[in-house]
Design a protein around this motif. Structure first.
Motif, PDB file in Angstrom:
ATOM      1  N   PRO A 146     -11.231 -12.302   3.622  1.00 44.71           N
ATOM      2  CA  PRO A 146     -11.418 -12.578   5.053  1.00 44.71           C
ATOM      3  C   PRO A 146     -11.497 -14.079   5.319  1.00 44.71           C
ATOM      4  O   PRO A 146     -11.994 -14.849   4.489  1.00 44.71           O
ATOM      5  N   GLU A 147     -10.993 -14.479   6.459  1.00 46.72           N
ATOM      6  CA  GLU A 147     -11.031 -15.883   6.865  1.00 46.72           C
ATOM      7  C   GLU A 147     -12.090 -16.071   7.951  1.00 46.72           C
ATOM      8  O   GLU A 147     -12.094 -15.376   8.951  1.00 46.72           O
ATOM      9  N   GLY A 148     -12.970 -17.008   7.734  1.00 47.30           N
ATOM     10  CA  GLY A 148     -13.998 -17.301   8.724  1.00 47.30           C
ATOM     11  C   GLY A 148     -15.151 -16.319   8.656  1.00 47.30           C
ATOM     12  O   GLY A 148     -15.232 -15.460   7.767  1.00 47.30           O
TER      13      GLY A 148
END
Length: 221
Positions: A146-148
């Motif tokens: 996941p990003e962020g």
């Protein structure tokens, strides 16, 4: 001798000399010209492809690099862009037993009126069931990173541990599945290698494994 005669004879001698042929291009010039022609042809082909793609919406398939691994055993679904699963994270096909233990939650979390429960450990030695679970775990892809920031549901601490053992009774792999919060499926190998696995399509990986092993465990948290 008469100067006029001398001039006439010199002019006739010069006129009789054959003109020197023009010097041919050097090796460097020939190579440079060949490179220029190749670049021109390449640019022409690329321009043609761009025109076709823009005008006709033609899809272009790019072959994987030689250093990449593709296919079911690699755990990489085509076109997903997920990290390639190392071959060292595949559960050995010689697995002879699978042991499962499940803890529903950490005591006191969730609904305090519902007690924390433990199922197992349950050891399965049926060859067909084992082969089904091994094939499943080796087929699923690695999980996307996941990003962020990620918002997770409430984590009650429930876990399921699946241990794969070989003929000598030595553990060859261990899968740790979290049952709440940001769920994860962490596969750990004896050499310390670990990889995060995705779920089995739309199904939770832990649910699928319990179904394949005939473990009809139900609980409320």
């Amino acid at each position: 001798m008469n100067p006029v005669d001398v001039t006439t004879k010199l002019r006739a001698a010069l006129d009789g000399l054959a003109p020197e042929p023009p010097a041919g291009p050097s090796l460097f010039d020939r190579v440079r010209a060949d490179v220029a022609r190749r670049r021109a042809r390449r640019a022409s082909v690329l321009c043609g492809l761009v025109v076709l793609v823009v005008a006709g919406g033609i899809g272009v398939t790019v072959a994987p690099r030689a250093t990449e691994t593709s296919g079911p055993t690699a755990g990489q679904a085509a076109g997903t862009g997920l990290p390639i699963r190392p071959a060292t994270t595949l559960v050995p096909s010689g697995t002879t037993a699978i042991t499962v233990v499940l803890h529903t939650k950490t005591p006191g979390l969730g609904n305090p009126a519902v007690p924390a429960r433990t199922f197992g450990p349950e050891t399965v030695t049926d060859r067909a069931q084992i082969e089904g679970v091994v094939a499943l775990v080796n087929r699923v892809a690695t999980a996307a990173v996941p990003e962020g920031p990620v918002n997770c549901p409430a984590d009650r601490g429930g876990t399921m541990e699946v241990t794969f053992t070989g003929p000598a009774g030595i553990a060859t792999a261990r899968l740790r599945v979290t049952l709440s919060g940001c769920r994860s499926n962490r596969l750990e190998m004896p050499d310390g290698t670990a990889v995060e696995l995705a779920n089995d399509g739309a199904e939770d990986l832990g649910d699928t494994i319990r179904g394949l092993l005939g473990l009809n465990w139900t609980w409320q948290t």
